[in-house]
Design an enzyme around this catalytic site. Structure first.
Site, short mmCIF file in Angstrom:
data_model
loop_
_atom_site.label_atom_id
_atom_site.label_comp_id
_atom_site.label_asym_id
_atom_site.label_seq_id
_atom_site.Cartn_x
_atom_site.Cartn_y
_atom_site.Cartn_z
N ASP A 134 -10.82 55.27 1.34
CA ASP A 134 -11.89 55.59 0.78
C ASP A 134 -12.13 53.97 0.80
O ASP A 134 -11.31 53.14 0.59
CB ASP A 134 -11.93 56.23 -0.52
N ASP A 141 -10.19 57.52 -4.76
CA ASP A 141 -10.19 57.50 -6.17
C ASP A 141 -9.97 58.75 -6.98
O ASP A 141 -9.95 58.92 -8.18
CB ASP A 141 -11.49 56.94 -6.56
#
Length: 1156
Positions: A473, A849
């Site tokens: 990410d 995350d």
């Protein structure tokens, strides 16, 4: 027709559209839920059952144990095939090839909604309930409102259930509890000892006891008892921890609304789909999955996602859109999450309708994923280990046959023949093998824990060693979590201002762009602290406004607005203050300029934007403010309001690496009321907007990112960025961190769909050299130009990904093989990407995350969540250190653990084969190893060495060479066979040297019926073989390239030196007490004996040189791989992604050819 009856009819009808198919015969059915289940119907057969039980009794219960390990065979031995309609038992095979046998239950209950008494057939599988559907003559999963047939307007029409309807629903759905059965220690003990490994150990201990080998048998019993007790304690502790985790929501009391009666408090265990519950203002822990009907909620979902930032949940719009828990997660309160506080309007209550209960909830799915983890079928190490053990059993069978031949020829007793023959099995298959193999993983897990990396699935550590691709990410993973507002570009009269404005505070507070920045967010105050998305916080703080949540005092807004924003007094415009005084009079002269937020439309990955409806104090109308991805906002705005240089300016900033957010607004009609604001669909509002300008956010790389990416690329581990950000920003960040090198080209592939015709466009971005752009259509015939070199990457956005998936699925493998940037990807698209990469034979790691990446983290082979939580259930690994160095550490530890597991396994296998050869040679010489000798080899040397071998730590840097992943590959088997041959040759040579000694006298034939231990044959082979165990331990503990040198493992080095010294003493100078204890020939003053003993030291030296030569010059060498590939006539790579990459490099027009 009642609400509940309509819902249940939809439930029955949806089964025909969700993959519930009766295939082939009537006794077989496929059920597509989370995973595809294949069900086979069986019924009891009394005759078969009687024969089986009789057979089991006659064979001492062994058939019972066999069926306990392989339950699928129970259907052949005790049951008969029948149709599903008549079935009493179901044999279920899941998509991973695992079997289970489930019993079909029958109950009679009042059918909800109709009151009719009906008979229901059902079964449970992995804590989910499946019921019989007469319509399809098959079973369907019992679902709540997540069945894909309930619309949002249907949910808004919910007014709760009567007490009678609720009771009928409980009979069908069961209680709303997530119960974790903590098994008693007695039951856990029985289940543990029925493991084939422990059964074999019991057999070995009995055999050793009959052979008076009490010491080692006692040690094994002690070690096994400690292992079993430890395992039971850990299993029980984990079950209790999981039970305590879910206990809070099970014990809750909730307020439900009864249709036509009012509200009452009931136990949360009585909730069923369709109940309408009241969310208390002070918050609560959700006991079910529910969709908000009114009000807003601030929710902490860290337990499910690992994301510590609270999120705002709002009520969905009234529409005919079908409810989906994933697509409408912004409106769904999930079980187990904590509602921190609620926001409501006036005297209205915050209400929600229950959509899922029990194990069907998000929390239930999480618990089920822990109780029934996905098998790691892609990793063949453990399967290969089992195959190798089976091979050892066959080897033992050959040895047993030879043993029987020898002892029968000597006319030995039947007892001796059986004892020596069966003893071969315990020699060839070492009982300590499983424990030794897990030692390396345990050490790696402990080292990871010290680094702040927590693991809830230790077997996956070995898989980390085979990672070939890592998906990252961007925001919060590669770049800093927080964003800084670099500047803004307001638009006026469809033109951007000439220079960016670095400080928004210089603009008037009444400026629409400032008002949009102050209102268009989902921030809230928790304990007086501003909480929410970091981007929203930076944007709001830049305005120098303040946020108030006035609670009950909302009289100025007719009790309609829960949140108010206003400029701080020092920036209040004097003219505006005078205007407010004119409106409210001198009594309210001190009132600041305020704006109330009437309704929020939260950010949606699908919509790529968020909106709010706001009303300024004293204003006669409401205003819609929208912010989001510039490309999306551009499509929502009126064309005449968008500056002409919008695209070029956007490209300029995104190519520089800035994150750009667009703002727009629209003034609503004065007649637009509060009720309309609460009921209107956002799609009706988010159109014909007026463009306001761009916010330019600076998102810097974390300092650890570039070095880690560089190391991964040096190790030839492919790095991919999967983000929700702009594609050009992602390309810029990829170049900055080294994921894309400066001289490499990036080709953006864009797919446009028009009336089911697709146009595939390509454009070289980031490097304006050579080929710059081009396009072709799937129904046209232009040529795709040749790439100038092979150093190029593909970039795709989420919209194009979906179009490719729907219209050109055959292109996905090529796109995934060369794709490096995947931007504007929704959470489900990230999961799809991971699954496509896995289908190409990549071992995929995903680092994120834990919020929007949950699906991808769970789908990947290795999911790494950057979270401050104790351990996130969103991924097998959780790093408390919020940067990607954890990826490097995990791969290093994975490679170290994998090499250690291979080394220990090969060492244990060769240890058993060395002892097997020694024993067979001694049997041939009418001798055996003594009990003390067995004890010294089995316990002192082998077990100690196997335990401390795994303490060697990982290498400091990754290399391009990957560790071997298969035990049964020829690259591994050939060196192993060569080591065995060297072992046999050395032992036979040592025995041959003994026989050539003029003083040597072999065991006489008349003594052959007995078993002599203290003899020269025994002493020679025992002494030489003792060195062989130590030599192979040293050889299989090599450090480079994936581990530190073995001498850094001080405990292992000390153990090697100690045992080598002791074995030398036993060979060269065995004093009388020592010789008597070990049953070897004592020291003699004859020079001939001394010279012979010293001569034997040469054999371990020769063996050491030969073993090192095999491991360094033959095993894991390129020339061996080349020879094997030539012999196998291998014409190409085995992995699918390598074949695709080879084909694309050879054919640059693949994109055109694939789409035609």
């Amino acid at each position: 027709m009642s609400f509940i009856e309509r819902m249940l009819r939809k439930l029955a009808g949806c089964s025909q559209h969700h993959g519930y198919v009766v295939i082939g015969e009537e006794n077989c059915q496929e059920i597509a839920c989370e995973e595809r289940l294949t069900c086979y119907g069986y019924k009891k057969n009394c005759c078969k059952g009687f024969i089986f039980h009789l057979f089991a009794v006659l064979f001492a219960g062994i058939p019972y144990m066999f069926l306990h390990w392989y339950c699928q065979y129970a259907t052949y031995t005790k049951y008969s095939k029948c149709s599903l309609e008549e079935a009493q038992i179901l044999l279920i095979q899941d998509s991973h090839g695992q079997y289970s046998v489930e019993k079909i239950f029958t109950s009679v209950c009042s059918w909800p909604g109709s009151g009719q008494v009906r008979q229901i057939r059902y079964f449970h599988h992995h804590l989910l309930k499946f019921i019989w559907d007469d319509g399809i003559k098959g079973f369907t999963r019992l679902r709540g409102h997540d069945n894909g047939m309930v619309s949002l307007s249907h949910l808004h029409a919910s007014h709760g259930l009567t007490e009678n309807e609720q009771g009928q629903m409980i009979q069908l759905y069961g209680e709303n509890v997530i119960t974790i059965n903590v098994k008693s220690y007695g039951r856990l003990f029985i289940e543990e000892v029925f493991n084939p490994f422990y059964i074999f150990q019991v057999f070995s201990v009995i055999l050793w006891s009959l052979d008076d080998y009490f010491y080692y048998a006692g040690c094994i019993v002690f070690l096994t008892t400690v292992s079993v007790v430890t395992s039971l304690f850990q299993t029980r502790k984990q079950s209790e921890a999981l039970r305590d985790l879910v206990a809070a929501s099970n014990a809750a009391t909730v307020t439900v609304c009864r249709r036509g009666i009012g509200c009452e408090d009931i136990s949360a265990s009585s909730l069923v789909p369709g109940d309408v519950i009241v969310i208390p203002p002070h918050g609560c822990i959700m006991a079910c999955d529910a969709v908000l009907l009114s009000g807003n909620c601030i929710v902490n979902e860290s337990m499910l996602t690992g994301e510590s930032v609270p999120v705002t949940k709002t009520a969905p719009s009234h529409s005919d859109e079908l409810y989906d828990p994933v697509g409408h997660k912004k409106h769904t309160l999930f079980s187990g999450t904590q509602v921190i506080q609620t926001r409501f309007y006036g005297n209205d209550k915050v209400m929600a309708v229950v959509v899922r209960t029990g194990f069907s909830t998000a929390k239930g799915e999480m618990v089920r994923s822990i109780l029934f983890p996905k098998p790691m079928s892609e990793f063949k190490f453990y399967q290969d280990a089992v195959r190798f053990v089976i091979f050892l059993f066959f080897t033992a069978a050959l040895g047993m046959a030879y043993c029987i031949h020898l002892y029968l020829r000597r006319h030995a007793s039947i007892e001796t023949v059986l004892l020596r023959t069966l003893d071969i099995i315990t020699i060839v298959v070492p009982p300590a093998l499983p424990a030794a193999m897990t030692a390396g993983t345990v050490y790696s897990q402990n080292r990871l824990k010290k680094l702040g990396i927590l693991c809830i699935s230790p077997p996956r550590i070995n898989i980390c060693g085979k990672v070939k691709l890592v998906c990252f990410d961007k925001t919060g993973t590669l770049t800093e979590e927080g964003l800084d507002l670099w500047g803004m570009l307001p638009s006026e009269d469809s033109k951007f201002c000439v220079h960016p404005i670095r400080d928004p505070a210089v603009l008037p507070v009444e400026s629409p762009i400032i008002t949009a920045m102050a209102t268009c967010h989902s921030l809230t105050l928790i304990d007086g602290e501003l909480t929410g998305d970091p981007l929203d916080i930076k944007m709001f703080e830049a305005t120098q406004w303040e946020l108030e949540e006035p609670g009950r005092d909302t009289s100025r807004y007719d009790t309609l607005c829960p949140t108010v924003v206003k400029p701080k007094p020092r920036v209040l415009n004097a003219a505006k203050l005078e205007q407010i005084q004119n409106i409210f009079g001198s009594q309210d002269a001190q009132l600041p300029y305020e704006i109330g937020i009437v309704r929020q439309f939260p950010f949606s990955s699908a919509a790529q934007c968020m909106s709010v409806i706001a009303r300024a104090l004293g204003s006669s109308h409401m205003t819609l403010y929208t912010k989001g991805a510039p490309e999306k906002i551009q499509t929502l705005c009126r064309k005449e309001t968008v500056p002409g240089n919008f695209d070029s300016l956007l490209m300029e900033y995104t190519l520089t690496g800035y994150r750009v957010i667009a703002l727009a607004y629209k003034t609503l009609a004065p007649k637009f009321s509060w009720k309309q604001a609460q009921r209107i669909n956002r799609d009706e509002l988010e159109k014909d907007l007026e463009f306001l300008g761009l916010l330019i956010m600076q998102n810097t790389l974390k300092p650890e990112t570039t070095p880690v990416i560089t190391q991964l690329q040096v190790a030839q581990i492919r790095c991919v960025m999967v983000t929700g950000d702009n594609i050009l920003t992602a390309v810029s960040v990829a170049r900055d961190c080294g994921m894309i090198l400066p001289y490499e080209q990036v080709i953006q592939v864009t797919v446009k769909v028009d009336s089911h015709l697709t146009d595939i466009h390509w454009e070289v971005v980031g490097v304006p050299q050579g080929l710059s752009h081009g396009s072709f259509s799937s129904d046209s015939d232009p040529m795709l130009p040749i790439m100038p070199n092979t150093n190029w990457h593909i970039a795709v956005d989420g919209k194009s990904w979906t179009a490719l998936k729907n219209y050109h699925p055959e292109l996905l493998p090529q796109i995934a093989t060369r794709g490096t940037i995947f931007a504007r990807m929704a959470p489900d698209q990230k999961t799809q990407l991971v699954e496509v990469l896995q289908s190409l034979d990549y071992v995929v790691a995903m680092c994120g995350d834990g919020a929007n990446d949950c699906g991808a983290l769970k789908a990947a082979h290795i999911g790494i969540s950057l979270s401050e939580a104790e351990a996130s259930v969103a991924a097998p690994f959780t790093s408390r250190v919020a940067n990607i160095t954890c990826v490097l550490k995990l791969i290093q530890e994975g490679r170290c653990a994998l090499v250690t597991s291979f080394g220990v396994f090969k060492y244990m296998a060769l240890y058993s084969l060395i002892q097997f050869v020694t024993v067979l040679i001694l049997y041939r010489c009418a001798s055996i190893l003594g009990n003390t000798q067995f004890l010294y080899i089995d316990l002192v040397i082998t077990t100690s060495i196997a335990v401390v071998m795994g303490r060697t730590g990982p290498a400091s840097r990754l290399v391009s060479e990957r560790p071997m992943g298969s035990l049964m590959s020829a690259n591994n088997i050939i060196p192993l066979i060569m080591q065995v041959l060297v072992t046999v040759v050395v032992q036979i040579a040592a025995l041959y040297l003994l026989m050539k000694q003029p003083w040597f006298e072999p065991i006489k034939q008349e003594d052959a019926k007995g078993e002599i231990v203290a003899c020269w044959e025994n002493t020679t082979l025992f002494s030489v073989s003792s060195f062989q165990y130590l030599i192979l331990a040293a050889v299989y503990s090599k450090g480079k390239p994936h581990r530190k040198p073995f001498y850094t493992n001080l405990l292992f080095l000390f153990t090697l030196v100690l045992f080598t010294g002791f074995s030398t003493v036993l060979l060269v100078y065995p004093v009388e007490p020592l010789a008597k204890l070990f049953e070897v020939m004592p020291i003699s003053k004859k020079n001939q004996h001394v010279v012979f003993r010293l001569s034997l030291l040469a054999f371990p030296g020769v063996h050491l040189l030969a073993a090192l030569f095999i491991e360094t010059c033959i095993a894991d060498t390129r020339w061996l791989k080349g020879v094997l590939q030539y012999l196998r006539r291998k014409d190409g790579p085995k992995n699918r992604y390598k074949r695709i990459d080879r084909d694309m490099s050879a054919n640059s027009s693949w994109l055109l050819e694939a789409s035609l």
